[in-house]
Each structure stands twice: as C-alpha cells, then as structure tokens.
Design a protein around this motif. Sequence first.
Motif, PDB file in Angstrom:
ATOM      1  N   UNK A  74      67.288 -64.344  87.154  1.00 10.57           N
ATOM      2  CA  UNK A  74      67.290 -64.602  88.599  1.00 10.57           C
ATOM      3  C   UNK A  74      66.968 -66.061  88.882  1.00 10.57           C
ATOM      4  N   UNK A  75      66.050 -66.637  88.117  1.00  6.06           N
ATOM      5  CA  UNK A  75      65.703 -68.048  88.292  1.00  6.06           C
ATOM      6  C   UNK A  75      66.892 -68.940  87.948  1.00  6.06           C
TER       7      UNK A  75
ATOM      8  N   UNK B 217      61.637 -62.897  95.980  1.00  3.44           N
ATOM      9  CA  UNK B 217      60.683 -63.052  94.894  1.00  3.44           C
ATOM     10  C   UNK B 217      61.454 -63.101  93.576  1.00  3.44           C
ATOM     11  N   UNK B 218      61.260 -64.171  92.823  1.00  7.00           N
ATOM     12  CA  UNK B 218      61.936 -64.365  91.535  1.00  7.00           C
ATOM     13  C   UNK B 218      60.933 -64.091  90.427  1.00  7.00           C
ATOM     14  N   UNK B 219      61.270 -63.111  89.551  1.00  6.37           N
ATOM     15  CA  UNK B 219      60.361 -62.737  88.469  1.00  6.37           C
ATOM     16  C   UNK B 219      61.040 -62.692  87.105  1.00  6.37           C
ATOM     17  N   UNK B 220      62.352 -63.004  87.051  1.00  7.76           N
ATOM     18  CA  UNK B 220      63.059 -62.982  85.769  1.00  7.76           C
ATOM     19  C   UNK B 220      63.751 -64.317  85.532  1.00  7.76           C
TER      20      UNK B 220
ATOM     21  N   UNK C  21      62.539 -72.904  82.185  1.00 11.92           N
ATOM     22  CA  UNK C  21      63.486 -73.948  81.790  1.00 11.92           C
ATOM     23  C   UNK C  21      64.560 -74.227  82.849  1.00 11.92           C
ATOM     24  N   UNK C  22      65.126 -73.211  83.536  1.00 11.41           N
ATOM     25  CA  UNK C  22      66.118 -73.531  84.572  1.00 11.41           C
ATOM     26  C   UNK C  22      65.533 -74.392  85.699  1.00 11.41           C
ATOM     27  N   UNK C  23      64.268 -74.178  86.006  1.00  9.35           N
ATOM     28  CA  UNK C  23      63.599 -75.000  87.016  1.00  9.35           C
ATOM     29  C   UNK C  23      63.451 -76.436  86.513  1.00  9.35           C
ATOM     30  N   UNK C  24      63.070 -76.590  85.253  1.00  6.11           N
ATOM     31  CA  UNK C  24      62.968 -77.920  84.664  1.00  6.11           C
ATOM     32  C   UNK C  24      64.300 -78.651  84.699  1.00  6.11           C
ATOM     33  N   UNK C  25      65.391 -77.937  84.433  1.00  7.75           N
ATOM     34  CA  UNK C  25      66.732 -78.550  84.480  1.00  7.75           C
ATOM     35  C   UNK C  25      67.079 -78.981  85.907  1.00  7.75           C
ATOM     36  N   UNK C  26      66.758 -78.136  86.895  1.00  6.20           N
ATOM     37  CA  UNK C  26      67.004 -78.505  88.290  1.00  6.20           C
ATOM     38  C   UNK C  26      66.205 -79.751  88.665  1.00  6.20           C
TER      39      UNK C  26
END
Length: 160
Positions: free
Chosen positions: A18-19, A12-15, A72-77
């Motif tokens: 961690x993301x 579980x990713x909540x920070x 934002x890290x998800x958007x970059x991925x």
Amino acid sequence: MKPSPSFPEPVLIETTEALAALCDRLAAEPFVTVDTEFMREKTYFPELCVVQLGGANDVAVIDAQAEGLDLAPLGALFANPAVTKVFHACRQDIEIFLLKFGAVPTPLFDTQVAAMVAGFGDQVGYDTLVSSLAGGRIDKAHRFSDWSARPLSRAQIAYA
C-alpha cells in the motif's frame, strides 16, 4: 464563514504494498505535504510512529510501526528531485528521515521559514498560518497523544 475545502478521507497505510502504491501516485505530483508524529521522551533518538503524506488526491497516515512495513518506497519518494516535499518547522522531521534514510528529503520547502520571510515572525505555528491565511482552525487535541500505542484510534488518524 467560508465553506471548508473537501479533502479525501485519510487512509491508514500499514503494508509495504500500500505504501509503494501511494508513493508511486505521489511521485507524479509537483509537491507532497509531509508531517510526522514521533516519541522522544524515553529515547535518545526520536522513535518514528506515524508519517502523514498529502497530495492532490491522497491523504495518508502511514503507521511506521506496522509489523513488516518497509519504508523504502517513502525513502525513494523523498529522494525524488521532481517532487517538492513541503513541511512546517521541519528540523525534527529532517532528523528522523536523515537517521532512517541517510539523506535529507530533497527538494524541501519549509512553510515556517517561508512565513518568517513573509513577515509572520519567527517560529510561527502552523495553526496560526492556517487561521490567518485560510480562515481555518486546527484541533490540536491529539498533539501530545501517545503515538506509539497501537492500534491507532480513529481520532488520532483524523488528527494526523
């Protein structure tokens, strides 16, 4: 009966930290699997609740509603052209990410479209593909769960 493949336990990713670490690891993969859980019943636009990501060594459930989480890290991925994003029946997922990031994840592979081309018919379900191609079974018990309720239950995380 075939033995089940062993998959990593879902994390579980909540920070944001961690993301970011997860997305850094997944950026080295040739592809990542993606799914979402969202609520749409009381809103005009879908309310993103959970994003599921999978790679060779990672299975993660991202709590998109965690306080202070920056996606934002998800958007970059999702913008990384070296990583193919694999979805199933991704029309609604794409709408969510287009609204959130202003762009469609690219490159993108939709297993439902691929299954149609391979002769499985229009709009084949993911569970049907898993059963037909891998002999597996997917428990859909939490498909209509309230994904906006917090905390997420162990059963919801396992389902995701």
